[in-house]
Design a protein around this motif. Structure first.
Motif, mmCIF file in Angstrom:
data_model
loop_
_atom_site.group_PDB
_atom_site.id
_atom_site.type_symbol
_atom_site.label_atom_id
_atom_site.label_comp_id
_atom_site.label_asym_id
_atom_site.label_seq_id
_atom_site.Cartn_x
_atom_site.Cartn_y
_atom_site.Cartn_z
ATOM 1 N N TRP A 40 -46.714 -16.818 16.241
ATOM 2 C CA TRP A 40 -47.686 -15.699 15.467
ATOM 3 C C TRP A 40 -48.629 -15.201 15.516
ATOM 4 O O TRP A 40 -49.381 -14.459 15.563
ATOM 5 N N ALA A 41 -48.470 -15.657 17.400
ATOM 6 C CA ALA A 41 -49.532 -14.626 18.239
ATOM 7 C C ALA A 41 -49.155 -13.070 18.408
ATOM 8 O O ALA A 41 -48.261 -12.693 18.376
ATOM 9 N N GLY A 42 -50.547 -12.374 17.619
ATOM 10 C CA GLY A 42 -50.362 -11.141 17.976
ATOM 11 C C GLY A 42 -50.175 -10.493 16.143
ATOM 12 O O GLY A 42 -49.947 -9.429 15.731
ATOM 13 N N ARG A 43 -49.937 -11.750 15.350
ATOM 14 C CA ARG A 43 -50.063 -11.086 14.466
ATOM 15 C C ARG A 43 -51.327 -11.529 13.457
ATOM 16 O O ARG A 43 -52.101 -12.173 13.469
ATOM 17 N N PRO A 70 -43.184 -15.775 10.293
ATOM 18 C CA PRO A 70 -42.562 -14.050 10.032
ATOM 19 C C PRO A 70 -41.467 -13.386 9.398
ATOM 20 O O PRO A 70 -40.326 -14.380 9.937
ATOM 21 N N PHE A 71 -41.121 -12.115 9.293
ATOM 22 C CA PHE A 71 -40.583 -11.385 8.253
ATOM 23 C C PHE A 71 -40.817 -10.314 8.728
ATOM 24 O O PHE A 71 -42.198 -9.510 8.637
ATOM 25 N N PRO A 72 -40.052 -9.375 9.570
ATOM 26 C CA PRO A 72 -38.441 -9.628 10.168
ATOM 27 C C PRO A 72 -38.639 -10.403 11.271
ATOM 28 O O PRO A 72 -40.409 -9.991 12.096
ATOM 29 N N ALA A 73 -37.978 -11.471 12.214
ATOM 30 C CA ALA A 73 -38.070 -11.940 13.612
ATOM 31 C C ALA A 73 -36.541 -12.632 13.525
ATOM 32 O O ALA A 73 -35.793 -12.793 12.284
ATOM 33 N N ASP A 74 -36.558 -12.549 14.369
ATOM 34 C CA ASP A 74 -34.792 -13.965 14.717
ATOM 35 C C ASP A 74 -34.988 -15.425 14.162
ATOM 36 O O ASP A 74 -35.712 -16.294 15.453
ATOM 37 N N LEU A 75 -34.675 -15.087 12.799
ATOM 38 C CA LEU A 75 -35.225 -16.723 12.787
ATOM 39 C C LEU A 75 -34.090 -17.727 12.826
ATOM 40 O O LEU A 75 -34.727 -18.627 12.861
ATOM 41 N N ARG A 97 -34.513 -41.709 21.030
ATOM 42 C CA ARG A 97 -33.525 -40.817 20.605
ATOM 43 C C ARG A 97 -33.151 -39.988 18.614
ATOM 44 O O ARG A 97 -33.669 -40.338 17.770
ATOM 45 N N VAL A 98 -33.263 -38.538 19.415
ATOM 46 C CA VAL A 98 -33.472 -37.722 17.916
ATOM 47 C C VAL A 98 -31.912 -37.984 17.451
ATOM 48 O O VAL A 98 -31.958 -36.536 18.216
ATOM 49 N N SER A 99 -31.657 -38.360 16.150
ATOM 50 C CA SER A 99 -30.248 -38.208 16.173
ATOM 51 C C SER A 99 -30.262 -36.351 14.803
ATOM 52 O O SER A 99 -29.151 -36.178 15.191
ATOM 53 N N GLU A 100 -31.691 -36.012 14.534
ATOM 54 C CA GLU A 100 -31.399 -34.697 13.214
ATOM 55 C C GLU A 100 -33.148 -34.012 13.284
ATOM 56 O O GLU A 100 -33.736 -34.804 13.070
ATOM 57 N N VAL A 101 -32.956 -32.693 13.807
ATOM 58 C CA VAL A 101 -34.161 -32.327 13.347
ATOM 59 C C VAL A 101 -33.507 -31.363 12.309
ATOM 60 O O VAL A 101 -33.102 -30.257 12.911
ATOM 61 N N VAL A 102 -34.279 -30.700 11.233
ATOM 62 C CA VAL A 102 -33.686 -29.822 9.793
ATOM 63 C C VAL A 102 -35.529 -29.420 9.897
ATOM 64 O O VAL A 102 -36.197 -29.543 9.682
ATOM 65 N N VAL A 103 -34.613 -27.808 10.255
ATOM 66 C CA VAL A 103 -35.753 -26.848 9.647
ATOM 67 C C VAL A 103 -35.606 -26.163 9.013
ATOM 68 O O VAL A 103 -34.200 -26.354 8.786
ATOM 69 N N VAL A 104 -36.626 -25.915 8.310
ATOM 70 C CA VAL A 104 -36.341 -25.309 6.015
ATOM 71 C C VAL A 104 -37.512 -24.594 6.143
ATOM 72 O O VAL A 104 -38.782 -24.998 6.178
ATOM 73 N N VAL A 105 -37.097 -23.390 6.535
ATOM 74 C CA VAL A 105 -38.170 -22.064 6.188
ATOM 75 C C VAL A 105 -38.494 -22.126 4.529
ATOM 76 O O VAL A 105 -37.965 -21.940 3.647
ATOM 77 N N GLU A 106 -39.823 -22.790 4.419
ATOM 78 C CA GLU A 106 -40.331 -22.483 3.068
ATOM 79 C C GLU A 106 -40.549 -21.200 2.200
ATOM 80 O O GLU A 106 -40.874 -20.943 1.397
ATOM 81 N N LYS A 107 -41.484 -19.674 3.599
ATOM 82 C CA LYS A 107 -41.271 -18.135 3.052
ATOM 83 C C LYS A 107 -41.010 -17.376 4.264
ATOM 84 O O LYS A 107 -41.508 -18.544 5.639
ATOM 85 N N LEU A 108 -41.066 -16.401 4.146
ATOM 86 C CA LEU A 108 -41.086 -15.329 5.077
ATOM 87 C C LEU A 108 -42.428 -14.385 4.764
ATOM 88 O O LEU A 108 -42.267 -13.951 3.877
ATOM 89 N N VAL A 109 -42.896 -14.772 5.613
ATOM 90 C CA VAL A 109 -44.137 -13.945 6.009
ATOM 91 C C VAL A 109 -44.808 -12.558 6.095
ATOM 92 O O VAL A 109 -44.506 -12.294 7.673
ATOM 93 N N THR A 110 -44.291 -11.669 5.492
ATOM 94 C CA THR A 110 -44.277 -10.343 5.936
ATOM 95 C C THR A 110 -45.984 -9.480 6.442
ATOM 96 O O THR A 110 -46.585 -9.672 5.513
ATOM 97 N N GLY A 111 -46.011 -8.560 7.018
ATOM 98 C CA GLY A 111 -46.649 -7.627 7.792
ATOM 99 C C GLY A 111 -48.303 -8.810 8.716
ATOM 100 O O GLY A 111 -47.295 -9.491 9.301
ATOM 101 N N GLY A 112 -48.641 -7.776 9.812
ATOM 102 C CA GLY A 112 -49.090 -7.354 10.598
ATOM 103 C C GLY A 112 -48.297 -7.162 11.640
ATOM 104 O O GLY A 112 -46.898 -7.284 11.670
ATOM 105 N N ALA A 113 -48.970 -7.697 12.891
ATOM 106 C CA ALA A 113 -48.358 -6.704 13.562
ATOM 107 C C ALA A 113 -47.268 -7.418 14.325
ATOM 108 O O ALA A 113 -47.056 -8.366 14.483
ATOM 109 N N TRP A 114 -46.097 -6.545 14.664
ATOM 110 C CA TRP A 114 -45.123 -7.526 15.827
ATOM 111 C C TRP A 114 -44.644 -6.543 17.093
ATOM 112 O O TRP A 114 -44.746 -5.804 17.814
#
Length: 114
Positions: A40-43, A70-75, A97-114
């Motif tokens: 999110w830096a710079g946005r 953020p969107f657009p981005a390399d999700l 030991r970490v057996s699993e890390v699940v990342v759920v993208v709840e929302k894509l946020v547009t706007g701001g400088a990229w």
């Protein structure tokens, strides 16, 4: 330090360390926030804080992370970075030991400088 002349107890007799679920969650949350701070830096527009939950079935940890990205981005790249950082920090700091890390993208946020 051991008292002079005292023999060391076998590992099974010394006890064991139990890490509370909330400790795993706080470590994972900090790792996620570090990655997201870079993202999110710079946005001018930023996503909501992440939500982290953990499950500790036996001797492993499963982590679920819900984030806004953020969107657009390399999700796929962002999700991979989150999984790697969370897994490395939780395992590195707790020795569990970490057996699993699940990342759920709840929302894509547009706007701001990229």
């Amino acid at each position: 330090m051991r008292a002079p002349g005292a023999a060391a107890a076998a590992p099974a007799r010394r006890g064991r360390l139990r890490v509370a679920d909330r400790v795993y969650a706080r470590i994972a949350d900090q790792a996620v926030r570090e990655v997201l701070a870079e993202v999110w830096a710079g946005r001018s527009v930023k996503g909501a804080p992440p939500h982290v939950s953990v499950a500790v079935p036996g001797s492993t940890v499963r982590v679920r992370v819900a984030v806004e990205l953020p969107f657009p981005a390399d999700l796929a790249g962002l999700a991979r970075g989150l999984r790697e950082r969370v897994g490395a920090q939780v395992a590195g700091l707790t020795g569990t030991r970490v057996s699993e890390v699940v990342v759920v993208v709840e929302k894509l946020v547009t706007g701001g400088a990229w």
